[in-house]
Design a protein around this motif. Structure first.
Motif, PDB file in Angstrom:
ATOM      1  N   ALA A 175       0.825  -1.207   0.000  1.00  0.00           N
ATOM      2  CA  ALA A 175       0.000   0.000   0.000  1.00  0.00           C
ATOM      3  C   ALA A 175       0.861   1.260   0.000  1.00  0.00           C
ATOM      4  CB  ALA A 175      -0.927  -0.008   1.219  1.00  0.00           C
ATOM      5  N   ARG A 176       1.978   1.236   0.696  1.00  0.00           N
ATOM      6  CA  ARG A 176       2.858   2.419   0.751  1.00  0.00           C
ATOM      7  C   ARG A 176       3.576   2.684  -0.569  1.00  0.00           C
ATOM      8  NH1 ARG A 176       2.447   0.733   5.883  1.00  0.00           N
ATOM      9  NH2 ARG A 176       2.488   2.298   7.548  1.00  0.00           N
ATOM     10  N   THR A 177       3.795   1.650  -1.366  1.00  0.00           N
ATOM     11  CA  THR A 177       4.429   1.856  -2.663  1.00  0.00           C
ATOM     12  C   THR A 177       3.464   2.408  -3.702  1.00  0.00           C
ATOM     13  OG1 THR A 177       3.952  -0.431  -3.301  1.00  0.00           O
ATOM     14  CG2 THR A 177       6.088   0.007  -2.269  1.00  0.00           C
ATOM     15  N   VAL A 178       2.156   2.307  -3.444  1.00  0.00           N
ATOM     16  CA  VAL A 178       1.158   2.745  -4.421  1.00  0.00           C
ATOM     17  C   VAL A 178       0.483   4.041  -4.005  1.00  0.00           C
ATOM     18  CG1 VAL A 178      -0.965   2.089  -5.620  1.00  0.00           C
ATOM     19  CG2 VAL A 178       0.757   0.351  -5.125  1.00  0.00           C
ATOM     20  N   ILE A 179       0.262   4.243  -2.714  1.00  0.00           N
ATOM     21  CA  ILE A 179      -0.503   5.384  -2.205  1.00  0.00           C
ATOM     22  C   ILE A 179       0.412   6.261  -1.378  1.00  0.00           C
ATOM     23  CG2 ILE A 179      -2.466   6.062  -0.756  1.00  0.00           C
ATOM     24  CD1 ILE A 179      -3.776   3.410  -1.503  1.00  0.00           C
ATOM     25  N   GLU A 180       0.290   7.589  -1.545  1.00  0.00           N
ATOM     26  CA  GLU A 180       1.129   8.542  -0.832  1.00  0.00           C
ATOM     27  C   GLU A 180       0.389   9.304   0.261  1.00  0.00           C
ATOM     28  OE1 GLU A 180       2.851  11.145  -3.665  1.00  0.00           O
ATOM     29  OE2 GLU A 180       4.038   9.587  -4.666  1.00  0.00           O
ATOM     30  N   ASP A 181      -0.924   9.336   0.214  1.00  0.00           N
ATOM     31  CA  ASP A 181      -1.696  10.091   1.200  1.00  0.00           C
ATOM     32  C   ASP A 181      -1.595   9.415   2.563  1.00  0.00           C
ATOM     33  OD1 ASP A 181      -3.624  11.433   2.719  1.00  0.00           O
ATOM     34  OD2 ASP A 181      -4.895  11.778   0.979  1.00  0.00           O
ATOM     35  N   ASP A 182      -1.104  10.165   3.582  1.00  0.00           N
ATOM     36  CA  ASP A 182      -0.912   9.594   4.909  1.00  0.00           C
ATOM     37  C   ASP A 182      -2.237   9.203   5.562  1.00  0.00           C
ATOM     38  OD1 ASP A 182       1.793   9.925   4.625  1.00  0.00           O
ATOM     39  OD2 ASP A 182       1.834  11.892   5.607  1.00  0.00           O
ATOM     40  N   GLU A 183      -3.268  10.012   5.378  1.00  0.00           N
ATOM     41  CA  GLU A 183      -4.551   9.692   5.999  1.00  0.00           C
ATOM     42  C   GLU A 183      -5.141   8.408   5.414  1.00  0.00           C
ATOM     43  OE1 GLU A 183      -7.110  13.028   5.646  1.00  0.00           O
ATOM     44  OE2 GLU A 183      -5.856  14.367   6.881  1.00  0.00           O
ATOM     45  N   VAL A 184      -5.058   8.255   4.103  1.00  0.00           N
ATOM     46  CA  VAL A 184      -5.560   7.040   3.470  1.00  0.00           C
ATOM     47  C   VAL A 184      -4.746   5.833   3.918  1.00  0.00           C
ATOM     48  CG1 VAL A 184      -5.972   5.888   1.259  1.00  0.00           C
ATOM     49  CG2 VAL A 184      -6.423   8.334   1.498  1.00  0.00           C
ATOM     50  N   LEU A 185      -3.434   6.008   4.036  1.00  0.00           N
ATOM     51  CA  LEU A 185      -2.591   4.898   4.480  1.00  0.00           C
ATOM     52  C   LEU A 185      -2.935   4.479   5.906  1.00  0.00           C
ATOM     53  CD1 LEU A 185       0.892   5.896   3.028  1.00  0.00           C
ATOM     54  CD2 LEU A 185      -0.511   3.950   2.357  1.00  0.00           C
ATOM     55  N   ALA A 186      -3.242   5.441   6.764  1.00  0.00           N
ATOM     56  CA  ALA A 186      -3.625   5.106   8.138  1.00  0.00           C
ATOM     57  C   ALA A 186      -4.910   4.281   8.153  1.00  0.00           C
ATOM     58  CB  ALA A 186      -3.786   6.378   8.961  1.00  0.00           C
ATOM     59  N   THR A 187      -5.869   4.645   7.309  1.00  0.00           N
ATOM     60  CA  THR A 187      -7.118   3.869   7.227  1.00  0.00           C
ATOM     61  C   THR A 187      -6.853   2.464   6.713  1.00  0.00           C
ATOM     62  OG1 THR A 187      -8.329   5.920   6.780  1.00  0.00           O
ATOM     63  CG2 THR A 187      -9.444   3.845   6.269  1.00  0.00           C
ATOM     64  N   ILE A 188      -5.985   2.348   5.696  1.00  0.00           N
ATOM     65  CA  ILE A 188      -5.661   1.031   5.140  1.00  0.00           C
ATOM     66  C   ILE A 188      -4.976   0.157   6.188  1.00  0.00           C
ATOM     67  CG2 ILE A 188      -4.258  -0.164   3.417  1.00  0.00           C
ATOM     68  CD1 ILE A 188      -4.782   2.161   1.531  1.00  0.00           C
ATOM     69  N   ASP A 189      -4.053   0.741   6.970  1.00  0.00           N
ATOM     70  CA  ASP A 189      -3.373  -0.028   8.015  1.00  0.00           C
ATOM     71  C   ASP A 189      -4.366  -0.554   9.044  1.00  0.00           C
ATOM     72  OD1 ASP A 189      -0.997   0.410   6.760  1.00  0.00           O
ATOM     73  OD2 ASP A 189      -0.334   2.041   8.081  1.00  0.00           O
ATOM     74  N   THR A 190      -5.326   0.279   9.403  1.00  0.00           N
ATOM     75  CA  THR A 190      -6.341  -0.156  10.366  1.00  0.00           C
ATOM     76  C   THR A 190      -7.170  -1.310   9.801  1.00  0.00           C
ATOM     77  OG1 THR A 190      -6.462   2.090  11.269  1.00  0.00           O
ATOM     78  CG2 THR A 190      -8.281   0.601  11.788  1.00  0.00           C
ATOM     79  N   GLU A 191      -7.553  -1.205   8.535  1.00  0.00           N
ATOM     80  CA  GLU A 191      -8.341  -2.265   7.914  1.00  0.00           C
ATOM     81  C   GLU A 191      -7.544  -3.566   7.803  1.00  0.00           C
ATOM     82  OE1 GLU A 191     -11.050   0.696   5.085  1.00  0.00           O
ATOM     83  OE2 GLU A 191      -9.468  -0.555   4.220  1.00  0.00           O
ATOM     84  N   ILE A 192      -6.242  -3.442   7.517  1.00  0.00           N
ATOM     85  CA  ILE A 192      -5.417  -4.656   7.419  1.00  0.00           C
ATOM     86  C   ILE A 192      -5.267  -5.313   8.788  1.00  0.00           C
ATOM     87  CG2 ILE A 192      -3.091  -5.483   6.932  1.00  0.00           C
ATOM     88  CD1 ILE A 192      -2.905  -3.391   4.718  1.00  0.00           C
ATOM     89  N   ASP A 193      -5.071  -4.503   9.844  1.00  0.00           N
ATOM     90  CA  ASP A 193      -4.918  -5.073  11.187  1.00  0.00           C
ATOM     91  C   ASP A 193      -6.197  -5.755  11.657  1.00  0.00           C
ATOM     92  OD1 ASP A 193      -2.289  -4.257  11.380  1.00  0.00           O
ATOM     93  OD2 ASP A 193      -2.806  -2.294  12.226  1.00  0.00           O
ATOM     94  N   GLN A 194      -7.336  -5.207  11.259  1.00  0.00           N
ATOM     95  CA  GLN A 194      -8.609  -5.781  11.689  1.00  0.00           C
ATOM     96  C   GLN A 194      -9.018  -6.984  10.856  1.00  0.00           C
ATOM     97  OE1 GLN A 194     -11.361  -2.540  11.525  1.00  0.00           O
ATOM     98  NE2 GLN A 194     -10.540  -1.522  13.365  1.00  0.00           N
ATOM     99  N   SER A 195      -8.388  -7.178   9.706  1.00  0.00           N
ATOM    100  CA  SER A 195      -8.743  -8.295   8.840  1.00  0.00           C
ATOM    101  C   SER A 195      -8.174  -9.584   9.401  1.00  0.00           C
ATOM    102  CB  SER A 195      -8.207  -8.064   7.429  1.00  0.00           C
ATOM    103  OG  SER A 195      -8.458  -9.187   6.623  1.00  0.00           O
TER     104      SER A 195
END
Length: 465
Positions: A428-448
């Motif tokens: 996700a970090r290699t494709v997306i640069e927005d920090d807020e979006v990355l924080a949401t993605i990290d949360t979704e990955i941890d909860q998965s």
């Protein structure tokens, strides 16, 4: 105070030693007519002035100096610096200074970027933080009159003389500075800074008349508000190291070799006709040659046409010099225009060398800007307790290669939920640069809880009869 002409024209020893080099560097950066006026083509033996002028006109310049300077600048200012001004936050003149730092419409960030460009070319650049005189008695009156400090920038060829003295604490401070503020065919304007006064002197360009003191005022700070932005520090005080020290010489060599190629092409396509004076002929296509009767056969007209086989050798030599420029500046991976086979270790090593050079420039920019804000606080009768932060790292990763590596690692099917989640975050970090979006993605990955290739087990409902 009266000044003599010799005193105004006196130059610092470092200025006399480096003036010709500074001119060479700025011409190499500017290119175009400035470079042609420098006449950096090697003159042939017995070459006429008109022939040299033709070569200067027809020879193109492959400007590597400007390209490399702009590459450094683009990386340095890709991310804006963080400025925490402390006591100056509540100063109402700060927004005006940030939007118009030199009273000519240029913002403070744009001015710093321009100074960094000149520092990269010359090795260093001077800045003087001045404040207009005013009859205002309060800060409110100054604000109404828009009286505030402003920034003056000077390239090294306009800072003629200076002197440093040593304080009792052991530190060195600037106690004399002479800058040239204006020059044309009729006159020159110099400003002489001392710790107690500021003198402005006019010097006539024609004749041997003495300079005229046109203005003298008190220096309210008690110090000379001048700061040097170094590109890279040298062993001499007030002289920096240019990025073009070796690159400009390689560019000049390429420039001369391009002239050789132009001459070979011109002579190969337009050969020279050798004949006696009595032979009537021209060298154009379909020309008729008339030879007088009884002409000696040994005097038969012939054509001199040089071989063009040397062009390939010159092109290879030029490519070797371009590779040397890329190696010296550590921007080979950035400037590459064709696919080359290079190992990941080699590319990462080059990126690290470039990152180290950019980090050094950023540290000098940070120190320079902090000194500027300290002087600004002195003009405003306060102190600077803020902090200026420039980026410390300039990540130049090969994202395509990293993404391929991460996908290969994920396809290895390692039985670990933690491993899979961390790989997903890296992808996700290699494709997306927005920090807020990355924080949401990290949360979704941890909860998965679903792993790769698995599907959630839901009970199958049995239909009721």
């Amino acid at each position: 105070m009266a000044y003599s002409r010799q005193e105004i024209l006196r130059q610092h020893d470092h200025y006399s030693a480096y003036a010709s080099k500074w001119e060479y560097y700025i011409r190499s950066y500017l290119g175009g007519e400035e470079y042609k006026d420098g006449r950096y083509l090697q003159e042939y033996s017995l070459e006429l002035e008109t022939e040299l002028n033709k070569r200067l006109t027809y020879t193109p310049l492959d400007n590597h100096c400007r390209n490399i300077v702009h590459i450094y600048g683009s990386f340095l200012f890709r991310n804006k610096p963080t400025r925490t001004l402390g006591n100056l936050e509540n100063d109402k003149t700060i927004p005006m200074f940030l939007n118009d730092a030199d009273l000519e419409g240029r913002s403070f960030t744009a001015l710093i970027r321009e100074m960094q460009t000149y520092a990269s070319v010359y090795g260093h650049c001077w800045a003087i933080l001045d404040k207009p005189n005013s009859n205002a008695k309060t800060r409110a009156e100054e604000l109404n009159q828009e009286i505030r400090p402003y920034l003056n920038t000077f390239t090294p060829e306009n800072v003629i003389d200076w002197n440093y003295s040593r304080a009792s604490s052991g530190t060195y401070y600037l106690d004399y500075l002479k800058v040239r503020e204006f020059k044309d065919n009729k006159k020159e304007i110099y400003r002489l800074w001392y710790t107690d006064r500021i003198d402005t002197v006019e010097l006539k360009a024609v004749g041997a008349s003495d300079p005229v003191l046109i203005d003298s005022q008190e220096n309210p700070l008690g110090i000379i508000p001048a700061v040097i932005l170094y590109n890279q520090r040298s062993h001499m005080r007030s002289v920096g190291i240019s990025d073009l020290t070796d690159i400009a010489d390689l560019q000049r060599a390429i420039y001369n070799e391009l002239s050789e190629i132009e001459q070979l092409i011109r002579l190969s396509n337009h050969p020279s006709l050798v004949k006696t004076r009595d032979v009537d002929a021209s060298a154009g296509a379909g020309a008729i040659i008339e030879m007088p009767d009884g002409l000696d056969p040994s005097l038969k007209p012939y054509i001199l046409q040089p071989s063009g086989t040397n062009i390939d050798s010159i092109l290879k030599t030029i490519q070797m010099k371009v590779d040397a420029i890329n190696r010296l500046s550590h921007v080979g991976a950035v400037r590459s225009t064709k696919e080359t086979i290079a190992s990941g270790v080699a590319l990462r090593t080059e990126f690290q060398l470039l990152n180290a050079r950019l980090a050094e420039k950023a540290n000098l920019l940070q120190l320079f800007e902090e000194q500027i804000w300290r002087l600004y606080a002195l003009w405003q009768d306060t102190s600077f307790d803020g902090e200026i932060m420039y980026p410390e790292t300039f990540d130049l990763r090969d994202w395509a290669t990293d993404l391929e590596l991460l996908q290969s690692a994920k396809a290895s099917n390692i039985k670990s939920d933690t491993f899979i989640k961390e790989l997903d975050k890296q992808i996700a970090r290699t494709v997306i640069e927005d920090d807020e979006v990355l924080a949401t993605i990290d949360t979704e990955i941890d909860q998965s809880t679903t792993r790769l290739g698995e599907f959630p087990q839901t009970p199958i409902e049995t239909p009721t009869v």
